[in-house]
Design a protein around this motif. Structure first.
Motif, short mmCIF file in Angstrom:
data_model
loop_
_atom_site.label_atom_id
_atom_site.label_comp_id
_atom_site.label_asym_id
_atom_site.label_seq_id
_atom_site.Cartn_x
_atom_site.Cartn_y
_atom_site.Cartn_z
N MET A 77 0.82 -1.20 0.00
CA MET A 77 0.00 0.00 0.00
C MET A 77 0.86 1.26 0.00
SD MET A 77 -3.19 -0.88 -0.09
CE MET A 77 -4.02 0.62 0.43
N LEU A 78 1.97 1.23 0.74
CA LEU A 78 2.76 2.44 0.95
C LEU A 78 3.79 2.72 -0.12
CD1 LEU A 78 3.51 2.37 4.80
CD2 LEU A 78 1.62 3.46 3.60
N GLU A 79 4.63 1.73 -0.41
CA GLU A 79 5.81 2.00 -1.23
C GLU A 79 5.51 2.34 -2.68
OE1 GLU A 79 9.44 -0.25 -0.39
OE2 GLU A 79 8.34 -1.25 1.23
N PRO A 80 4.67 1.56 -3.38
CA PRO A 80 4.38 1.96 -4.76
C PRO A 80 3.71 3.34 -4.83
CG PRO A 80 3.79 -0.34 -4.42
CD PRO A 80 4.08 0.23 -3.07
N ARG A 136 5.93 -2.91 -6.96
CA ARG A 136 4.87 -3.78 -6.46
C ARG A 136 5.14 -5.23 -6.83
NH1 ARG A 136 -0.36 -3.45 -4.52
NH2 ARG A 136 -1.58 -5.33 -4.89
N GLY A 137 5.57 -5.47 -8.07
CA GLY A 137 5.88 -6.83 -8.48
C GLY A 137 7.03 -7.42 -7.69
N TYR A 138 7.99 -6.59 -7.37
CA TYR A 138 9.17 -7.01 -6.60
C TYR A 138 8.75 -7.37 -5.18
CZ TYR A 138 12.99 -4.64 -3.76
OH TYR A 138 13.90 -4.22 -2.85
N LEU A 139 7.83 -6.61 -4.59
CA LEU A 139 7.35 -6.93 -3.25
C LEU A 139 6.57 -8.23 -3.25
CD1 LEU A 139 6.19 -3.37 -2.08
CD2 LEU A 139 8.20 -4.64 -1.27
N ASP A 140 5.78 -8.47 -4.29
CA ASP A 140 5.06 -9.74 -4.41
C ASP A 140 6.04 -10.91 -4.45
OD1 ASP A 140 2.60 -8.46 -4.48
OD2 ASP A 140 2.42 -8.53 -6.67
N ALA A 141 7.10 -10.76 -5.23
CA ALA A 141 8.08 -11.84 -5.37
C ALA A 141 8.83 -12.07 -4.07
CB ALA A 141 9.07 -11.50 -6.49
#
Length: 224
Positions: free
Chosen positions: A97-100, A205-210
């Motif tokens: 929620m925050l970083e992107p 966001r994709g990096y956080l998911d991974a």
């Protein structure tokens, strides 16, 4: 468990709430990797190091317990927490929620700060220092949230990153977990430099998911 408090002396002098100051100091020590998961926190030693009463220290422990960075056990004491899968999911829910959002809309882009972090991360990678790569990764995400210009969000992120440092400790035997994010962080900085903020936010966001998936897989393999 003696703590070097020189860097916090000025902060204490200007702080109106010593309980919150003590919690901030301990949280910072945890985020910096100075207090590791499973470490028992001695009331006597910490109260002496912080020059506060035990009652004040216990109040600080209550604050940190509510944040999930320490655990209290009846008749055993207070320990630095060892977050499991549920904590990882909670942490990454907040981070997504925050970083992107900060990357996409933050008004205070500081490329010089980000460049310094990337330089430190690459130096740590070249030396094979997992601890320094983890520290640089923490600094990168702090810098991303600082783009928001919001002190409230930065305070929230400091709490999230303290718990995150404890999660990272579970990956201490997996140096590749940290090393492959060095250049991914650098890629996000280059997108920001090029003004491609939407792409930077999507990449982040994709990096956080991974990262979340990798952490959960590792914890499941370890029986957590």
């Amino acid at each position: 468990m003696a703590l070097n408090l020189d860097e916090y002396a000025e902060q204490r002098a200007s702080h109106t709430n010593i309980t919150l100051w003590a919690a901030e100091v301990l949280r910072a020590q945890i985020a910096a990797g100075k207090l590791l998961p499973g470490t028992k926190l001695s009331e006597q030693q910490l109260a002496s190091s912080l020059n506060i009463s035990r009652n004040t220290l216990r109040e600080a422990f209550t604050v940190l317990s509510g944040e999930g960075v320490v655990s209290r056990y009846p008749n055993r004491g207070v320990f630095v927490a060892s977050p499991g899968a549920d904590a990882v999911r909670r942490i990454y829910q907040v981070r997504r929620m925050l970083e992107p959002s900060a990357a996409l809309w933050g008004p205070e882009l500081d490329l010089e700060r980000l460049d310094r972090v990337i330089t430190a991360a690459r130096e740590a990678k070249s030396l094979g220092s997992v601890a320094e790569m983890a520290a640089a990764n923490q600094a990168f995400h702090e810098a991303v949230i600082a783009m928001s210009g919001s002190s409230q969000l930065q305070d929230l992120m400091s709490r999230v990153l303290a718990e995150m440092r404890l999660v990272f400790y579970a990956m201490r035997s997996e140096p590749d977990f940290h090393s492959h994010y060095v250049e991914q962080n650098a890629r996000i900085v280059e997108l920001l430099r090029a003004g491609k903020r939407k792409k930077a936010a999507e990449t982040l966001r994709g990096y956080l998911d991974a990262a979340e998936a990798e952490l959960l897989e590792h914890l499941a393999a370890d029986g957590h």
